[in-house]
Enzyme design. Structure first.
Site, PDB file in Angstrom:
ATOM      1  N   GLU A   7      12.997   0.743 -39.817  1.00 10.40           N
ATOM      2  CA  GLU A   7      12.275  -0.493 -39.491  1.00 10.40           C
ATOM      3  C   GLU A   7      11.801  -1.268 -40.721  1.00 10.40           C
ATOM      4  OE1 GLU A   7       9.352   0.853 -36.708  1.00 10.40           O
ATOM      5  OE2 GLU A   7      10.824   1.184 -35.124  1.00 10.40           O
ATOM      6  N   ASP A  22       4.508  -1.752 -42.507  1.00 11.16           N
ATOM      7  CA  ASP A  22       4.944  -1.896 -41.117  1.00 11.16           C
ATOM      8  C   ASP A  22       4.070  -1.036 -40.212  1.00 11.16           C
ATOM      9  OD1 ASP A  22       6.242  -2.108 -38.721  1.00 11.16           O
ATOM     10  OD2 ASP A  22       8.155  -1.295 -39.395  1.00 11.16           O
ATOM     11  N   LYS A  58       8.078   6.026 -26.572  1.00  9.35           N
ATOM     12  CA  LYS A  58       8.773   6.173 -27.851  1.00  9.35           C
ATOM     13  C   LYS A  58       8.170   7.319 -28.661  1.00  9.35           C
ATOM     14  CE  LYS A  58       9.849   3.644 -32.117  1.00  9.35           C
ATOM     15  NZ  LYS A  58       9.862   2.317 -32.784  1.00  9.35           N
ATOM     16  N   ASP A  71      15.232  -4.088 -31.915  1.00  9.34           N
ATOM     17  CA  ASP A  71      13.995  -3.436 -32.338  1.00  9.34           C
ATOM     18  C   ASP A  71      13.439  -2.722 -31.115  1.00  9.34           C
ATOM     19  OD1 ASP A  71      11.483  -2.642 -33.153  1.00  9.34           O
ATOM     20  OD2 ASP A  71      10.689  -4.669 -33.443  1.00  9.34           O
TER      21      ASP A  71
END
Length: 570
Positions: free
Chosen positions: A145, A168, A68, A6
């Site tokens: 994800e 999420d 990211k 992850d």
């Protein structure tokens, strides 16, 4: 051996499928969460994880986080005197996780499943794959994800039929997926999301409120050290609200101390717009899945930001029930990636499990629409693959030139949902030469192929000439060529990265330095003495002295961590 990773905005985790279950692997300091932070030490070596996060406050210009969000762009981050692409910084985090797994498992790791936000674009996905290559990993698959979270959740529900929604909310991105689990088949019905909505955005709004409420001089916004300390304190206060009704934010600049009390009511007031934005992807996913809320059996939370009571209350109000919290939201995505790794390795415990996924975006080209008479309207978006189509998928559409004997057509590929092409994201373009012929007899067949990794291939065929053109995406700042990846891999390999067995001690020193800068007066002097004592122990290179010294120094740091804003200056 294939591992599941992850790669998060705030924290990253690595897990493995073994003995019929997913297991998280701790890092060099014994923690499951590795902060997605990178820092360059004073000697030019690289620090990754907790040690780098500690240095965000003390060495903000030599440290980086939240990179990211820059994946797939041409942005660079300068650390010290060197500029890095976001892929390179992500590769350092992946490399650190890889080394942790190799140390724990006693064998080399060469392959990985890496998770990405469901709403990541083609460029962002390719950048993530490049980061894996730069870390020395063969990326077996990019896994969405929320799909990973669903795998971790659904693996325990295999004997029953259930429909559920994965909510999420991570540090930097928000994804929603609606899934159907039946007869050991995990089917993603629909996905939606927002790539610029996450826990970091809540912190940013609270920082702005702090400046207003505490009457902080605007000039301090340019003080990198002050801003990093403030950001850290706001993050701590936000997390504290998960366990207490109120938290206090206190930050000094050496001349004055600024303070603000934070409670749930104030947080919801400051972040009302962000909370409202969470509703739109949920509604879109449910519409695309053609599933009423009443038919959902459960709501699954993933991502650390879902710990916020304000978010959980909003979810409960939206769905009329409390969400499932069976699995730690920080860990569920990594565990799901490990399940996918088990599927890839054909583990016997997962023999019966089948999983499908969908394309999160519509993909297509721009077209010209004929109006009355000889008038035309340009720039209309025509989807070839509709969003939430089951993948892998390949679709073809035939297009015609506007004029007879037209010599060429410009093929522009976009992703998005807007009616006009200019309002979507342009992925690339291709100029196709045409043989002379009447427009009605001179078509171009455009085929888009979207695979399980979310990567797009484009082919344009001219039936009249038989020529086939593959789309080469030029000018996309988010893509590295294979040659550039090889070159950057060699450059990264030459960087000196602190050995894994030294990282725990380096983390303690970075933490001590951060606390030293926060304290004043006698407490600061006392901590300085403790830092020197620990440094002297390290200089001996005698493990029998270093280990007990590290234990004692950690206790000292824990004391000052909890007392840092209570100790009076003397």
């Amino acid at each position: 051996m294939i591992v599941g990773i992850d790669l998060g905005t705030t924290n990253s985790l690595i897990a493995v499928w073994e003995n019929g279950q997913a297991r998280l692997i701790p890092n060099s300091v014994g923690e499951l969460l590795t902060p997605s932070c990178v820092s360059i030490d004073d000697d030019g070596s690289i620090l990754v994880g907790r040690a780098a996060r500690e240095r965000l406050q003390t060495h903000p210009r030599a440290s980086a986080a939240n990179f990211k969000r820059l994946m797939g762009s041409n942005s660079t981050v300068t650390l010290g005197k060197r500029a890095f692409r976001p892929e390179e910084l992500s590769a350092m985090v992946l490399r650190s996780l890889k080394e942790d797994a190799e140390a724990a498992l006693g064998q080399p790791i060469q392959e990985a499943i890496i998770t990405v936000p469901a709403y990541f674009s083609d460029a962002q996905r390719k950048a993530t794959r490049a980061a894996g290559q730069l870390a020395g990993l063969k990326v077996e698959r990019l896994l969405n994800e929320p799909t990973a979270a669903a795998l971790a959740y659904g693996i325990h529900q295999r004997d029953s039929e259930t429909k559920f929604l994965v909510f999420d909310l991570g540090g930097g991105t928000f994804d929603v997926s609606v899934l159907d689990l039946f007869e050991n088949v995990m089917e993603v019905r629909a996905s939606a999301g927002d790539n610029v909505l996450g826990g970091e955005d809540f912190v940013t709004l609270l920082v702005a409120r702090f400046f207003e409420a505490a009457k902080v001089p605007p000039a301090l916004r340019g003080d990198a050290h002050f801003m990093q300390r403030l950001h850290a304190q706001v993050e701590l206060a936000k997390r504290a609200l998960s366990e207490a009704p109120q938290a206090s934010i206190r930050v000094g600049d050496g001349k004055a101390e600024y303070a603000m009390d934070l409670d749930e009511a104030l947080l919801e007031q400051c972040c009302a717009d962000l909370l409202a934005r969470l509703r739109h992807p949920v509604e879109r996913a449910l519409r695309d899945a053609r599933l009423p809320i009443a038919e959902l059996d459960n709501i699954v939370l993933a991502g650390g930001a879902t710990r916020m009571p304000a978010v959980r209350r909003m979810v409960a109000r939206m769905f009329g029930r409390f969400p499932a919290c069976d699995i730690n939201p920080d860990e569920v995505v990594a565990l799901g990636a490990a399940v996918q790794a088990g599927l890839k390795m054909n583990d016997a415990a997962l023999d019966e499990v089948v999983m499908t996924d969908v394309a999160p975006y519509s993909l297509g080209t721009d077209t010209v629409v004929a109006l009355d008479g000889a008038r035309y309207s340009e720039g209309h978006f025509d989807p070839i693959i509709e969003r939430n189509t089951v993948i892998p998928v390949s679709r073809v559409k035939r297009y015609f030139p506007v004029q007879d004997n037209q010599q060429a057509v410009e093929l522009n590929i976009y992703q998005g949902e807007a009616r006009m092409a200019k309002d979507n994201i342009k992925l690339g373009q291709l100029r196709i030469k045409l043989p002379p012929a009447p427009c009605a007899e001179n078509p171009v067949d455009v085929r888009l192929t979207y695979d399980v990794n979310g990567l797009l291939q484009v082919e344009a065929t001219v039936p009249r000439s038989g020529e086939v053109h593959a789309l080469v995406i030029e000018g996309n700042p988010g893509l590295l060529s294979e040659a550039e990846i090889a070159q950057r891999f060699a450059a990264l390999s030459e960087l000196k990265i602190h050995p894994r067995d030294q990282m725990a001690n380096r983390t303690l020193l970075a933490r001590g330095e951060r606390l030293y800068q926060q304290l004043r007066g006698t407490p600061r002097e006392d901590l300085g003495q403790q830092v020197m004592l620990f440094e002297r122990a390290l200089e001996t290179q005698d493990r029998h002295r270093i280990v007990p010294a590290a234990v004692q120094f950690a206790k000292v740091l824990d004391y000052f961590e909890h007392q840092s804003f209570l100790l009076p200056e003397t």
